[in-house]
Design an enzyme around this catalytic site. Sequence first.
Site, short mmCIF file in Angstrom:
data_model
loop_
_atom_site.label_atom_id
_atom_site.label_comp_id
_atom_site.label_asym_id
_atom_site.label_seq_id
_atom_site.Cartn_x
_atom_site.Cartn_y
_atom_site.Cartn_z
CG ASP A 24 39.22 36.20 41.80
OD1 ASP A 24 39.20 37.34 41.23
OD2 ASP A 24 40.08 35.59 42.54
CB SER A 25 35.31 40.63 40.35
OG SER A 25 35.33 40.24 39.08
CG ASP B 124 40.84 36.13 37.94
OD1 ASP B 124 42.10 36.37 37.59
OD2 ASP B 124 40.13 37.12 38.27
CE LYS C 144 42.96 38.97 36.49
NZ LYS C 144 42.67 39.00 37.81
CD GLU D 255 44.33 38.46 42.84
OE1 GLU D 255 44.80 38.56 44.05
OE2 GLU D 255 43.14 38.64 42.51
CD GLU E 145 42.20 45.51 41.23
OE1 GLU E 145 42.50 44.41 40.71
OE2 GLU E 145 41.07 45.79 42.07
O1 KIV Z 1 38.48 39.61 39.36
C1 KIV Z 1 38.44 40.70 38.69
O2 KIV Z 1 37.41 40.91 37.91
C2 KIV Z 1 39.85 41.24 38.29
C3 KIV Z 1 39.79 42.63 37.58
C4 KIV Z 1 39.20 43.36 38.61
C5 KIV Z 1 40.95 42.86 36.90
O3 KIV Z 1 40.70 40.56 38.55
#
Ligand code: KIV
Length: 273
Positions: free
Chosen positions: A54-55, A93, A122, A124, A191
């Site tokens: 989600d970056s 994510d 993924k 958090e 992280e």
């Molecule tokens: O969103 C993302 O790119 C991430 C990575 C930095 C692990 O969670």
Amino acid sequence: MSANTKTATRAAMTVPQLHAMKDRGEKIVMLTAYDASFAAQCDVAGVDALLVGDSLGMVVQGRDSTLPVSVDDMVYHTAAVARGVASALLIADMPFMSYCNVDTALRNAGRLLAEGGAAMVKLEGAGFALDAIRALAQHAIPVCAHLGLTPQSVHKFGGYRVQGKSRDAAAQLEADARAVADAGADLLVLECVPATLARRITAQVPIPTIGIGAGADCDGQVLVLYDMLGITPGKRPKFSKDFLAGRGSIGAAIRAYAQAVREGSFPAAEHAF
Ligand code: KIV
């Protein structure tokens, strides 16, 4: 421009293979990707796992944080990446509030697998997220947990800061790491935590750890693709490195990153906390 013709140059990566790599002490190479063309470059360069992070809210959409990213955004980008990938394991994510309870988590993770083509999701945090991790695992949806500097908690943290520095915070992160593994997570991103803490967690949990700003002793490494190509606007994070500098192509940069992770030369001490 040519039509999408993905060609597998190696066997497809699977979740059990990632576990076997930890057991054999083989480093896992991961990068983020947000579209089919970059995904294909990473896949051909031998990256083991691709994360549609989600970056993308920050590096693709130009937002200040990851919080505005929607499930529809993630499904769209995951499906695009899936079209470029032949072998790497595809992880998507789960965005902010998309796993705030079990039913919501199951519905949204189901979309990321069924519509997006991901093989793993993924999310958090531990604590509030443990029920979701357990339910997803029980429904055969592989989960990558994410602890330490979890960007969706930026307002709670008061900024993007290294986590787990005090003795109490480190003990909490170790307990959280054991809890997500016990709940059924198959992978754990750490992280921005001190390298010594990441080393202890990696030794304690049975699942592979993937570090980003967590030192060299994790079972694998991940970077934001645009950071490691030096194209993210602004200052590059301390834990990243510009692998395109001095190399002639994006493919060469990704191959250099993969080699550096596998031989243990990246991350170096200067990239750790
Ligand atoms: O969103 C993302 O790119 C991430 C990575 C930095 C692990 O969670």
